[in-house]
Structure formats: C-alpha cells, structure tokens
Design a protein around this motif. Structure first.
Motif, PDB file in Angstrom:
ATOM      1  N   ALA A  80       9.755  34.171  48.392  1.00 36.30           N
ATOM      2  CA  ALA A  80      10.412  34.581  49.443  1.00 36.30           C
ATOM      3  C   ALA A  80      12.005  35.416  49.569  1.00 36.30           C
ATOM      4  O   ALA A  80      12.722  36.035  49.677  1.00 36.30           O
ATOM      5  N   GLY A  81      12.149  34.228  49.012  1.00 31.82           N
ATOM      6  CA  GLY A  81      13.773  34.352  48.693  1.00 31.82           C
ATOM      7  C   GLY A  81      13.924  35.846  47.349  1.00 31.82           C
ATOM      8  O   GLY A  81      14.752  36.352  48.094  1.00 31.82           O
ATOM      9  N   LEU A  82      12.949  36.121  46.602  1.00 34.28           N
ATOM     10  CA  LEU A  82      13.414  36.943  45.719  1.00 34.28           C
ATOM     11  C   LEU A  82      13.647  38.546  47.011  1.00 34.28           C
ATOM     12  O   LEU A  82      14.553  39.216  47.029  1.00 34.28           O
ATOM     13  N   ALA A  83      12.478  38.220  46.889  1.00 35.97           N
ATOM     14  CA  ALA A  83      12.181  39.855  48.194  1.00 35.97           C
ATOM     15  C   ALA A  83      13.370  39.963  49.283  1.00 35.97           C
ATOM     16  O   ALA A  83      13.428  40.575  49.665  1.00 35.97           O
ATOM     17  N   ILE A  84      13.617  38.636  50.167  1.00 34.91           N
ATOM     18  CA  ILE A  84      14.444  39.086  50.889  1.00 34.91           C
ATOM     19  C   ILE A  84      15.971  39.645  50.337  1.00 34.91           C
ATOM     20  O   ILE A  84      17.351  40.308  50.696  1.00 34.91           O
ATOM     21  N   ALA A  85      15.915  38.364  48.845  1.00 35.67           N
ATOM     22  CA  ALA A  85      17.440  39.483  48.377  1.00 35.67           C
ATOM     23  C   ALA A  85      17.520  40.308  47.617  1.00 35.67           C
ATOM     24  O   ALA A  85      19.035  41.304  48.446  1.00 35.67           O
ATOM     25  N   ALA A  86      16.728  41.429  47.840  1.00 33.48           N
ATOM     26  CA  ALA A  86      16.352  42.797  46.858  1.00 33.48           C
ATOM     27  C   ALA A  86      16.373  43.259  48.702  1.00 33.48           C
ATOM     28  O   ALA A  86      17.106  44.494  48.658  1.00 33.48           O
ATOM     29  N   ALA A  87      15.878  42.886  49.438  1.00 37.19           N
ATOM     30  CA  ALA A  87      15.837  43.945  50.826  1.00 37.19           C
ATOM     31  C   ALA A  87      17.848  43.646  51.422  1.00 37.19           C
ATOM     32  O   ALA A  87      18.394  45.002  51.613  1.00 37.19           O
ATOM     33  N   LEU A  88      18.496  42.629  51.291  1.00 35.33           N
ATOM     34  CA  LEU A  88      19.338  42.331  51.765  1.00 35.33           C
ATOM     35  C   LEU A  88      20.206  43.321  51.764  1.00 35.33           C
ATOM     36  O   LEU A  88      21.348  43.885  51.334  1.00 35.33           O
ATOM     37  N   LEU A  89      20.059  43.065  49.913  1.00 34.83           N
ATOM     38  CA  LEU A  89      21.150  44.111  49.133  1.00 34.83           C
ATOM     39  C   LEU A  89      21.310  45.194  49.382  1.00 34.83           C
ATOM     40  O   LEU A  89      22.140  46.304  49.392  1.00 34.83           O
ATOM     41  N   ALA A  90      19.959  45.783  49.067  1.00 41.04           N
ATOM     42  CA  ALA A  90      19.589  47.107  49.257  1.00 41.04           C
ATOM     43  C   ALA A  90      20.126  48.019  51.150  1.00 41.04           C
ATOM     44  O   ALA A  90      20.444  49.039  51.380  1.00 41.04           O
ATOM     45  N   ALA A  91      20.288  46.732  51.786  1.00 37.79           N
ATOM     46  CA  ALA A  91      20.594  47.022  53.682  1.00 37.79           C
ATOM     47  C   ALA A  91      21.868  46.878  53.340  1.00 37.79           C
ATOM     48  O   ALA A  91      23.138  46.934  54.690  1.00 37.79           O
ATOM     49  N   GLY A  92      22.998  46.860  52.176  1.00 38.75           N
ATOM     50  CA  GLY A  92      24.724  46.427  51.958  1.00 38.75           C
ATOM     51  C   GLY A  92      25.233  45.671  52.669  1.00 38.75           C
ATOM     52  O   GLY A  92      26.060  45.401  53.303  1.00 38.75           O
ATOM     53  N   LEU A 133      18.878  40.539  40.457  1.00 44.05           N
ATOM     54  CA  LEU A 133      18.639  41.640  40.895  1.00 44.05           C
ATOM     55  C   LEU A 133      20.251  42.325  40.885  1.00 44.05           C
ATOM     56  O   LEU A 133      20.722  42.784  41.249  1.00 44.05           O
ATOM     57  N   GLY A 134      20.707  41.413  39.946  1.00 51.23           N
ATOM     58  CA  GLY A 134      22.350  41.058  39.676  1.00 51.23           C
ATOM     59  C   GLY A 134      22.409  41.757  38.511  1.00 51.23           C
ATOM     60  O   GLY A 134      24.005  42.576  39.144  1.00 51.23           O
ATOM     61  N   THR A 135      22.032  42.777  38.033  1.00 47.67           N
ATOM     62  CA  THR A 135      22.749  43.532  36.939  1.00 47.67           C
ATOM     63  C   THR A 135      23.156  44.425  37.183  1.00 47.67           C
ATOM     64  O   THR A 135      24.623  44.845  36.286  1.00 47.67           O
ATOM     65  N   ASP A 136      23.373  45.202  38.157  1.00 48.30           N
ATOM     66  CA  ASP A 136      23.925  46.597  38.313  1.00 48.30           C
ATOM     67  C   ASP A 136      24.912  46.604  39.583  1.00 48.30           C
ATOM     68  O   ASP A 136      24.998  46.963  40.431  1.00 48.30           O
ATOM     69  N   ARG A 137      25.148  45.261  39.878  1.00 49.65           N
ATOM     70  CA  ARG A 137      25.905  44.326  41.447  1.00 49.65           C
ATOM     71  C   ARG A 137      26.046  43.492  40.474  1.00 49.65           C
ATOM     72  O   ARG A 137      26.657  42.527  41.380  1.00 49.65           O
ATOM     73  N   PRO A 138      27.685  43.870  39.795  1.00 46.33           N
ATOM     74  CA  PRO A 138      28.732  43.155  39.639  1.00 46.33           C
ATOM     75  C   PRO A 138      29.853  42.601  40.722  1.00 46.33           C
ATOM     76  O   PRO A 138      29.929  43.244  41.652  1.00 46.33           O
ATOM     77  N   GLY A 139      29.714  40.792  40.507  1.00 46.37           N
ATOM     78  CA  GLY A 139      30.534  40.424  42.065  1.00 46.37           C
ATOM     79  C   GLY A 139      29.856  40.168  43.252  1.00 46.37           C
ATOM     80  O   GLY A 139      30.248  39.908  43.896  1.00 46.37           O
ATOM     81  N   ARG A 140      28.498  41.204  43.562  1.00 48.85           N
ATOM     82  CA  ARG A 140      27.829  41.103  44.850  1.00 48.85           C
ATOM     83  C   ARG A 140      27.341  40.382  44.830  1.00 48.85           C
ATOM     84  O   ARG A 140      26.739  39.745  46.071  1.00 48.85           O
TER      85      ARG A 140
END
Lengths: 264, 264
Positions: free
Chosen positions: A138-150, A171-178
């Motif tokens: 659940a955490g993974l699904a929510i993390a991905a959606a939150l990142l997609a939501a900006g 999740l993190g490879t293309d989102r350094p620092g976020r």
C-alpha cells in the motif's frame, strides 16, 4: 440489492481473510445504479490455494472481473496476461478484468484512489511536503501516486530497511532529491500518511507521533476498520486535521466503473 | 435481497448454460427468511471446464454448498466424497454440501421434489397408473421417486432404447410387473408426466398426445420455461387437469433448507 438470476454476471473480491472487505457494500450499489445485472461476492482464497481458486474463476464463463486485497495483490500479477504501467511499476494488481478476447488485464487503483480521496476532501497534495509511514504494497502504491500528483517532497519510513530500500529503488531513480528515507515525519511535514497496519489492533503503538507535526499538518490513515484509528484520534485531540481511510476506497469506485466498462 | 458483505457465505448453482436457472430467485429469499447471511450465485461452468471450476470452488474457504443443473448432474458425482443412497442409485447429484470435516456429500432432490410438488397440489401419486416420457437423468430421478411413493404401475417411454433399458435396469430388478417400457401412455393412465426436453422450443412436437388419455388424467410437465408448455396448453384445452414444472423446484426448497442445515 436487486435479485440475482441465472443471467447475473459475476465479480469476485479475493482475500485471505476476506471477512473485512468493504468492496461488496460499495460496488454492488454501483452495479445497481449503473443498471448492470452483476454481483460482487467475497471469495476467501487461502494463500496456499490462490492458484486453484483463480483457475476456477477464470474457467467460469459468466465471471467478468476480480478485485484483490491482502495478501494476494502481488501474486495476482502472475495471473494477468497484461498489466497496466502502474501495476507493472508496483508489481501489484488490485483489479483484473476479462478482455473481449479472453485475456486478463490487471491494474492497480490503490494509489490513485488515495490521491483522489485527498482531493475530494479538499486536500490537493501537489506542492506539499509529505511523510509516509510504511513501505509495503500500500505504501508503494501511495508513494507512486503522490509523486505523480506533484508533491514537493516525499519521505518514507519503515523499520524494515530492505523493504524501504526496495521502494526507493522502484520510485527514486529519476527523482533525485524529491524522495528519500527518514526515520519519521520531518518537522516541516504538511501531510503525514500511515500506510502501515499499525492501528488495526487497539494495542498497537502509533505509527508516528502527531504532536511532532506542525499544527496545520494533515494526518491521514489508510486503515478503514476502525474508522477512527488511534492515530487519527490522537491527531484530532491535538487539533490537527485528519483524513480517514474510507476515502481511498470510495474514490476507487469511479475508477472501477471505467475499468469494468460500466455504463453511466 | 440483503446486502452482501465480506462475511457473506457463498453457494453456487452450476450449469451450462446457466442463464435459465431459477434457483437463485428461490433460494436467496430462503436464506434471507432463515436469517442466514449467504448468497447463491449462478456459475456458468462450460462442460469441458467443469473440473477446473469445481476445484476452484472447493478451494474457496467461504463456499458451503453447490446446486447442480444440466449437464453436470452426472459428472458431479465424481466430485462428491460420499453420495446419498438416492444419488448413488441415480448416478446423479443436484446438491452437494461441505461437511464439517471438509468432505463433500452429494444428494439428489429432483425426484422427491417432483413427488412433493404433486402432493402439495393435492395429487398424491400413490396407487396411480403413471406414464412417464423421458428416460434421461430427470426421468430416472422422477421414476425412482414415483415408485418409492407407491404408484400402482409405471410405464416409461423414450425413443432411445438403450437409455430406456438402462433406466429399467436401474429401477426394475426388484419390482417385476410394476415398471416397464411402453411406446406412450397406456389408455388407462391416471398421471402422465413429461420429463423430456420437448416443449423448451415452441417448434417441438408434443412428447405425447393428451387426447389419448382419460378425461380425468393429470398431465404434468417438468419444464419450467415456458411455464405453460405446449403440452400443458393442449391438455388444458381438452379439459384435462395440468401440473406445471415449477412445483418440482419450489418443493425442493424445504429439502435444501434441511440439507444445508439452515435454521427454522
């Protein structure tokens, strides 16, 4: 609900256990409101017998779709002939449909449902600093959606370091620092989310201490039973705004409607 | 019907096709009236995939029982760990339940349902001269139940001589003179029963000519759709009393209640 006849189409929600599932109470009224003669029934598939149960359901000619809950969301990916990009990213599916050509297509609406649930309550997560407790499915699904939501920044905590690293790697490879790991919500958190099972049992410790959050930080839980978890009760007592778990499910209903091609 | 939740127990009626089954419309109200949180759903098990479907249903931990219709009543005997004496005699089961120890027990209520249906309408078959058209599974079940109910004589017709001989061999060995073959209803028939599929299609010929029966002979059909078959219409036009197929099913409900151990 409307009477069931020999022409009624079948949908099943798979879990182990299954007694706690809310989907029949929400989806069956959706079928009725859509004028669709179909019924969603709970199917208790013991973990060791999931494959047998799913083979039987797939062989059932009047069964059109499946919903999936704990612990089967990962294993069900192997029963899909094709996965949506989100389900493939997560390695987890919570909804499968039979395509007109007989193939099975799997998607995952948990994360999108959570983000839609926030938005429906006036809590747009875009630009917020978010702290997430729990790096499981659940955490993974929510993390991905939150990142997609900006979201502006996402920190994730989990006592299981291997699981936490796996989530960050996905999740993190293309989102350094976020996105990054943290032992708990940083003091400037604007939205803190519990995606651990802590709170299902009244004797559980809190997943994090809401007193350490800013006064206007939103405290969200994905646990649906009890509706007011100890975390939400503690946050409310401190005057923090709260967001209960049910919205994550109710906001998946429009997604199910589209996914299962229901009219209206 | 009452809402379905995660705690609702499952029952399935298996057929191929399954759209025509009446059992959900009758059994679900029975569950509700008994205060049992359970639902009976239609399961379309294509003939070549019955074994897969049944293995999946047996692996489903919240499924307690099965009803069976055409063409699966014979094949389902192989899925029962134990058969009732009637089901064993007929080589056919239309109801199976999961026992507390996990074994599956099969019974057959078709014949008893038919005889109870006659009695409920004031037509005790005991002592009557009965003519039965059709030596298939339904015919065999009805023949056995009529003999057990004490009919004076039973004649059976079927264009398939092998099937007719097989029925007589199953029933006739200890009943010399009471049961035999005939090309159609003898002129002194008191009760004539159609257990063939003739009448499902409006273009079908009549299974026998009701004009050749005595004026007070009761003409019964086991076809439920249409409720008034061409045979029953022709018999009624001649002033003969008639007995439609639905009673055979409705009078199985008390038997299902007992078999599935429903309260009340």
């Amino acid at each position: 609900m409307p009477p069931i006849s020999g022409r009624t189409r079948l949908f099943a929600v798979l879990g182990d256990p299954v007694a706690q599932v809310k989907a029949p109470a929400l989806v069956n009224p959706l079928f009725a409101a859509s004028g669709v003669d179909a019924v969603l029934v709970p199917v208790h598939a013991p973990a060791g017998r999931l494959d047998e149960v799913v083979r039987g359901l797939k062989a059932t000619a009047n069964l059109d779709g499946l919903l999936v809950t704990v612990p089967h969301k990962l294993a069900m990916c192997a029963h899909a002939d094709e996965l949506s990009p989100v389900a493939a990213l997560l390695g987890s599916t919570n909804a499968l449909r039979r395509e007109p050509d007989g193939r099975w297509y799997g998607d995952n609406f948990d994360g999108t449902g959570f983000v839609r649930g926030l938005a429906a309550q006036g809590h747009d997560p875009a630009g917020r600093r978010v702290a997430l407790a729990g790096a499981g499915g659940a955490g993974l699904a929510i993390a991905a959606a939150l990142l997609a939501a900006g979201v502006a920044r996402l920190t994730v905590s989990d006592p299981d370091r291997g699981r936490l690293d796996a989530l960050l790697a996905r999740l993190g490879t293309d989102r350094p620092g976020r996105v990054g790991a943290a032992p708990g919500p940083p003091p400037d958190t604007g939205l803190a989310v519990n995606a651990t099972p802590l709170g299902l049992d009244p004797a559980d410790p809190l997943p994090f201490d809401p007193a350490l959050l800013p006064p206007d930080a939103l405290v969200a839980d994905i646990i649906m039973t009890p509706a007011e978890t100890p975390l939400l009760r503690a946050a409310a007592a401190l005057g923090r705004p709260t967001h209960p778990g049910v919205h994550m499910l109710t906001e998946q209903l429009p997604l199910y409607r589209e996914f299962f091609r229901l009219p209206g």
